[in-house]
Design an enzyme around this catalytic site. Structure first.
Site, PDB file in Angstrom:
ATOM      1  CD1 TRP A 270      -0.674  18.865   0.446  1.00 27.13           C
ATOM      2  CD2 TRP A 270      -2.781  18.885  -0.281  1.00 27.13           C
ATOM      3  NE1 TRP A 270      -0.908  17.656  -0.176  1.00 27.13           N
ATOM      4  CE2 TRP A 270      -2.199  17.648  -0.632  1.00 27.13           C
ATOM      5  CE3 TRP A 270      -4.109  19.132  -0.635  1.00 27.13           C
ATOM      6  CZ2 TRP A 270      -2.893  16.654  -1.317  1.00 27.13           C
ATOM      7  CZ3 TRP A 270      -4.800  18.140  -1.320  1.00 27.13           C
ATOM      8  CH2 TRP A 270      -4.192  16.920  -1.659  1.00 27.13           C
TER       9      TRP A 270
ATOM     10  CE1 TYR B 132      -2.618  14.929  -6.805  1.00 25.06           C
ATOM     11  CE2 TYR B 132      -2.432  16.842  -5.393  1.00 25.06           C
ATOM     12  CZ  TYR B 132      -2.290  15.490  -5.586  1.00 25.06           C
ATOM     13  OH  TYR B 132      -1.820  14.695  -4.573  1.00 25.06           O
TER      14      TYR B 132
END
Length: 251
Positions: A208, A217
């Site tokens: 990412w 998350y």
């Protein structure tokens, strides 16, 4: 049309036409493509002097759909062998669909148990180093000898797309709704966090571009905050007991 003929009026006509057959979210996908082409024509090709304003509809941030271990087992049991292999590999590595389907043997080092996604294949534009766990290695060993270049094949031909009719039918048989192939990546990330993988490590594993992308998350691993909450425990004076308060009031 020539690029310099595309103005706000024409863009709005496109938007109004698309709204009759598609959702605002899908309209955004169309206008994003138009915007990207026009910006490239202005900034790189120098074909136009400006880009017209293109309105964008607000999109809701949906809930992340990830599988429980029981759901994953049900789904894997329904998938045909070639898709089951790719699904297990995705759950083991977190790679995006295109990076799995187009994976080549030249990108894998079985001895060192690593694979890599080239910068021009990665969404963030940076090379991703992918450590291969035991599940991933087992899947790769099963694919040896099936194709000289590509890892994942179907009837001897390289696979171009994973989320096909086979996938949709398997989801239906497994009783799983609202799930896409990309959800396997979310599942991989969710399982990581639930098992204690720090978010900064997850960011590097998943390739990412920003830390914000993995923050979604964070709620799956709230226990790590409890230890820090205890850092100020006992620093505040304990409240008086009810009986003591009563005596003070009487005095």
């Amino acid at each position: 049309m020539h690029l310099d003929e595309i103005d706000e009026v024409k863009i709005d006509e496109i938007i109004q036409a698309k709204l009759k057959v598609a959702s605002p979210v899908r309209v955004n996908r169309t206008t994003e493509l138009v915007r990207a082409v026009l910006r490239k024509a202005r900034d790189e090709w120098k074909w136009i002097a400006s880009v017209p304003h293109i309105r964008r509809f607000k999109e809701r941030t949906g809930r992340l759909r990830w599988l429980t271990h029981e759901e994953a087992e049900r789904l894997l049991a329904e998938l045909p062998p070639h898709q089951r292999a790719m699904a297990i590999f995705t759950l083991a590595t977190g790679l995006r669909e295109s990076n799995v389907t187009h994976l080549e043997w030249s990108q894998i080092d079985m001895q060192r148990k690593i694979a890599w996604i080239h910068a021009d294949q990665a969404k963030a534009g940076k090379t991703i180093r992918v450590p291969l766990n035991a599940d991933a290695i087992d899947v790769l060993r099963e694919q040896i000898g099936k194709h000289q270049t590509r890892v994942f094949t179907y009837r001897g031909n390289p696979i171009e797309k994973a989320g096909t009719k086979f996938w949709r039918e398997a989801l239906k048989r497994a009783g799983i709704d609202g799930f896409t192939w990309h959800g396997l990546r979310h599942t991989w990330a969710s399982w990581h966090v639930q098992n204690g993988t720090p978010l900064n490590v997850l960011q590097e594993l998943g390739g990412w571009a920003s830390y914000d992308m993995v923050q979604r998350y964070a709620h799956l691993a709230p226990d790590h905050l409890a230890d820090f909450a205890a850092n100020v425990s006992g620093l505040v004076a304990k409240p008086l007991q009810p009986k003591t308060v009563t005596k003070l009031k009487q005095r």
